[in-house]
Design an enzyme around this catalytic site. Structure first.
Site, PDB file in Angstrom:
ATOM      1  N   CYS A   1      32.850  -2.713 -42.502  1.00  0.00           N
ATOM      2  CA  CYS A   1      31.828  -3.655 -42.980  1.00  0.00           C
ATOM      3  C   CYS A   1      30.977  -4.180 -41.836  1.00  0.00           C
ATOM      4  O   CYS A   1      30.000  -4.882 -42.044  1.00  0.00           O
ATOM      5  CB  CYS A   1      32.442  -4.805 -43.775  1.00  0.00           C
ATOM      6  SG  CYS A   1      33.298  -6.031 -42.797  1.00  0.00           S
TER       7      CYS A   1
ATOM      8  N   CYS B   1      36.019  -4.096 -47.064  1.00  0.00           N
ATOM      9  CA  CYS B   1      35.185  -2.911 -46.832  1.00  0.00           C
ATOM     10  C   CYS B   1      33.840  -3.184 -47.503  1.00  0.00           C
ATOM     11  O   CYS B   1      33.646  -4.240 -48.102  1.00  0.00           O
ATOM     12  CB  CYS B   1      35.847  -1.626 -47.310  1.00  0.00           C
ATOM     13  SG  CYS B   1      36.082  -1.457 -49.078  1.00  0.00           S
TER      14      CYS B   1
ATOM     15  N   CYS C   1      31.018  -9.152 -41.607  1.00  0.00           N
ATOM     16  CA  CYS C   1      32.257  -9.932 -41.690  1.00  0.00           C
ATOM     17  C   CYS C   1      32.156 -11.179 -40.820  1.00  0.00           C
ATOM     18  O   CYS C   1      31.934 -11.081 -39.623  1.00  0.00           O
ATOM     19  CB  CYS C   1      33.444  -9.087 -41.230  1.00  0.00           C
ATOM     20  SG  CYS C   1      33.711  -7.646 -42.262  1.00  0.00           S
TER      21      CYS C   1
END
Length: 136
Positions: A87, A13, A91
């Site tokens: 996120c 996250c 990522c």
């Protein structure tokens, strides 16, 4: 995955202070040593959200020793399953990995009454994930 290698899961996250820490705490608690568990954040906070710590303590799970960690390409590459929680594009993507995006409210700056339902949804999702991982 080979028979000897245990599955590995990375929870990601933004701040690695709430959702991903709670998910990692549940998976460690439920899976024991059967699954390798990691968590990280695209912009890690200075400390874990104290309300997330309190919510997990209510479940008998202590995450106070954990620290927010920065997301690295190596952590993603070394994981079989990557669970993202808001996120977005931060990522890294590697072909052949299993990716899931869990749409969950961010517990940051929320009280315990608001964090409990987030915690409970994370628990349900982790239990489902664990069942899937151990069925292989």
């Amino acid at each position: 995955m080979t028979e000897i290698q245990k599955p590995s899961v990375l929870f990601v996250c933004v701040h690695n202070a709430g959702r991903s820490q709670m998910a990692a705490g549940y998976l460690r608690h439920l899976a024991g040593d059967r699954v390798e568990v990691r968590s990280a954040g695209s912009m890690p906070a200075d400390q874990i959200n104290p309300v997330a710590v309190e919510a997990m303590r209510e479940e008998g799970i202590d995450i106070t020793a954990e620290q927010p960690k920065v997301l690295t390409a190596e952590a993603v590459q070394d994981s079989d399953v990557v669970i993202t929680m808001g996120c977005g594009d931060a990522c890294p993507f590697f072909p052949g990995k299993r990716y899931e995006d869990w749409k969950l409210d961010d517990p940051a700056v929320q009280g315990i009454e608001s964090v409990r339902p987030i915690r409970d949804e994370i628990k349900d999702r982790v239990e489902t994930l664990l069942t899937e991982l151990l069925a292989k």
